[in-house]
Design a protein around this motif. Structure first.
Motif, PDB file in Angstrom:
ATOM      1  N   UNK A 232       0.834  -1.311  -0.087  1.00  8.96           N
ATOM      2  CA  UNK A 232      -0.058  -0.164   0.122  1.00  8.96           C
ATOM      3  C   UNK A 232       0.746   1.333   0.098  1.00  8.96           C
ATOM      4  N   UNK A 233       2.227   1.258   0.601  1.00  2.48           N
ATOM      5  CA  UNK A 233       2.976   2.315   0.478  1.00  2.48           C
ATOM      6  C   UNK A 233       3.949   2.703  -0.559  1.00  2.48           C
ATOM      7  N   UNK A 234       3.348   1.664  -1.759  1.00  2.00           N
ATOM      8  CA  UNK A 234       4.202   1.981  -3.113  1.00  2.00           C
ATOM      9  C   UNK A 234       3.266   2.421  -4.196  1.00  2.00           C
ATOM     10  N   UNK A 235       3.639   3.356  -4.903  1.00  2.00           N
ATOM     11  CA  UNK A 235       2.893   4.049  -5.943  1.00  2.00           C
ATOM     12  C   UNK A 235       3.616   3.660  -7.269  1.00  2.00           C
ATOM     13  N   UNK A 236       2.839   3.009  -8.228  1.00  2.56           N
ATOM     14  CA  UNK A 236       3.528   2.853  -9.529  1.00  2.56           C
ATOM     15  C   UNK A 236       2.968   3.928 -10.466  1.00  2.56           C
ATOM     16  N   UNK A 237       3.890   4.190 -11.430  1.00  3.44           N
ATOM     17  CA  UNK A 237       3.579   5.342 -12.305  1.00  3.44           C
ATOM     18  C   UNK A 237       3.606   4.940 -13.679  1.00  3.44           C
ATOM     19  N   UNK A 238       4.254   3.817 -13.977  1.00  5.66           N
ATOM     20  CA  UNK A 238       4.063   3.474 -15.510  1.00  5.66           C
ATOM     21  C   UNK A 238       5.292   4.243 -16.250  1.00  5.66           C
ATOM     22  N   UNK A 239       5.407   4.258 -17.551  1.00  4.94           N
ATOM     23  CA  UNK A 239       6.494   4.745 -18.266  1.00  4.94           C
ATOM     24  C   UNK A 239       6.673   6.171 -17.833  1.00  4.94           C
ATOM     25  N   UNK A 240       7.873   6.567 -17.671  1.00  8.75           N
ATOM     26  CA  UNK A 240       8.188   7.802 -17.290  1.00  8.75           C
ATOM     27  C   UNK A 240       9.151   8.158 -18.543  1.00  8.75           C
ATOM     28  N   UNK A 241       8.672   9.379 -19.156  1.00  5.90           N
ATOM     29  CA  UNK A 241       9.361   9.878 -20.368  1.00  5.90           C
ATOM     30  C   UNK A 241      10.804  10.587 -19.859  1.00  5.90           C
ATOM     31  N   UNK A 242      11.605  10.486 -20.682  1.00  3.72           N
ATOM     32  CA  UNK A 242      12.942  11.165 -20.642  1.00  3.72           C
ATOM     33  C   UNK A 242      12.797  12.542 -20.135  1.00  3.72           C
ATOM     34  N   UNK A 243      12.156  13.208 -20.474  1.00  6.47           N
ATOM     35  CA  UNK A 243      12.001  14.771 -20.136  1.00  6.47           C
ATOM     36  C   UNK A 243      11.650  14.882 -18.746  1.00  6.47           C
ATOM     37  N   UNK A 244      10.996  13.964 -17.950  1.00  3.10           N
ATOM     38  CA  UNK A 244      10.700  13.708 -16.668  1.00  3.10           C
ATOM     39  C   UNK A 244      11.635  13.293 -15.790  1.00  3.10           C
ATOM     40  N   UNK A 245      12.779  12.749 -16.349  1.00  6.27           N
ATOM     41  CA  UNK A 245      13.696  11.908 -15.464  1.00  6.27           C
ATOM     42  C   UNK A 245      14.444  12.938 -14.236  1.00  6.27           C
ATOM     43  N   UNK A 246      14.761  14.108 -14.586  1.00  6.70           N
ATOM     44  CA  UNK A 246      15.160  14.976 -13.727  1.00  6.70           C
ATOM     45  C   UNK A 246      14.473  15.369 -12.715  1.00  6.70           C
ATOM     46  N   UNK A 247      12.993  15.856 -12.906  1.00  2.00           N
ATOM     47  CA  UNK A 247      12.175  15.905 -11.800  1.00  2.00           C
ATOM     48  C   UNK A 247      11.895  14.441 -10.825  1.00  2.00           C
ATOM     49  N   UNK A 248      12.004  13.535 -11.548  1.00  2.00           N
ATOM     50  CA  UNK A 248      11.910  12.195 -10.836  1.00  2.00           C
ATOM     51  C   UNK A 248      12.983  11.981 -10.144  1.00  2.00           C
TER      52      UNK A 248
END
Length: 363
Positions: A232-248
């Motif tokens: 329950x304390x794990x959230x799944x995002x699916x594919x994360x585009x390269x443009x969002x990797x920095x913020x991730x």
């Protein structure tokens, strides 16, 4: 020199972890005067999930996944001074390897560039009739994105004339600090596709840590996890585009690197994510593997865990101040010695040496 580069995809990182590696290296080589044409098949829905449009520094030829289109793409190899076939194109790999090497001009430099050397070498070892056994004697170079001395020895034992690791690196123009993004808020974040030789290690290092720290928030990104039950304390995002990797990378308190089974066993195989995280100034926790010290110093520039309990202990003890200090130290280390500009210097020297060697050999 003109390079004909046959790979999985330059335009999309969708089910294609090598995209950042290709982009960083080839953009740097283009800045050094190389003319690059990248050939990629229209496959695996990658063209529908592009991260970038065709760049100014390379011509991209997208070909249909048909035999006719394949043969047309292969014929283009005859125009190049350097012909590169990578591992894991995913469409007609054997035909592509044999075809482009045969189509290349006699004086062209022929290269197999392996972005998953442990897997390739395991396949070669298991198959006496593997096509790489036939191809290796005709190649000038085998380049790999990791693996170190064990991979070099293995390729040479199979007949490679010369095998050189060209490690993953950082492109500081694309991976750098940015403001945090609430979409990626978590105590620990992990980014990686669900693959058969990674899943057990994700269970051990990520999900076990989440179970041990039920009060902490965990975030997992990448393809394939949507069908996997999560705590329950794990959230799944699916594919994360390269443009969002920095913020991730910058938003979570720490990010986790988990090598696949084969990469961890061989060592000397830092994933692209290691350099992306360091470039963003993120605090990285990684599983332990041989050769890590070539890139980051344990305890000062990276935290190292041997299992999920270690991950949980590292995370429980981590303060925002220490996380920030580790991230800053990692960023400084990688910028000083492990950017794609550094790798471009290596590849440029290798190619110039090969061209000189070829010219010195009597016809």
């Amino acid at each position: 020199m003109r390079i004909a580069f046959y790979g999985s995809s330059l335009l999309s990182s969708y089910w294609n972890g090598a995209a950042t590696y290709y982009r960083g290296l080839l953009r740097d080589l283009a800045s050094r005067g190389y003319t690059i044409t990248f050939f990629e098949p229209d496959a695996y829905n990658r063209q529908q999930h592009r991260d970038i449009e065709p760049p100014a520094w390379a011509e991209v030829r997208v070909y249909e996944a048909t035999e006719a289109a394949l043969h047309a793409a292969i014929a283009e190899a005859a125009q190049a001074d350097v012909v590169v076939k990578t591992s894991g194109v995913g469409v007609f790999d054997e035909d592509l390897l044999e075809g482009v090497m045969m189509a290349a001009r006699p004086e062209a430099i022929r290269i197999f560039w392996d972005v998953d050397a442990p897997a390739t070498l395991a396949d070669i070892a298991a198959a006496p009739d593997h096509p790489m056994r036939r191809a290796l004697p005709g190649l000038d170079l085998v380049l790999t994105y990791g693996g170190g001395p064990p991979v070099v020895r293995a390729y040479e034992s199979f007949g490679a004339r010369c095998c050189i690791p060209i490690y993953n690196a950082l492109d500081p123009e694309t991976h750098h600090p940015v403001p945090p993004d609430p979409r990626f808020a978590a105590d620990l974040a992990f980014l990686g596709n669900r693959l058969p030789d990674r899943e057990a290690r994700v269970d051990a290092f990520f999900l076990q840590a989440a179970a041990l720290l039920p009060e902490r928030q965990f975030l997992i990104g990448g393809n394939g996890w949507d069908t996997r039950p999560m705590p329950p304390n794990v959230r799944s995002l699916g594919h994360v585009y390269t443009r969002d990797h920095n913020a991730f990378n910058v938003t979570a308190l720490a990010v986790l690197n988990i090598a696949r089974d084969s990469m961890a066993a061989v060592g000397y195989s830092p994933a692209t994510r290691v350099f992306e995280a360091a470039g963003a100034g993120a605090c990285l926790i990684t599983d332990a593997w041989t050769g890590l010290e070539l890139f980051l110093k344990e305890g000062e520039e990276v935290l190292v865990a041997r299992d999920g309990r270690d991950v949980a202990q590292q995370l429980a003890a981590l303060t925002p101040e220490r996380a920030k200090a580790i991230g800053a130290a990692a960023q400084a280390r990688i910028l000083a010695g492990h950017t794609y500009a550094h790798r471009g210097v290596e590849v440029d020297a290798i190619l110039r040496r090969e061209r000189a060697r070829a010219r010195s050999v009597p016809a």
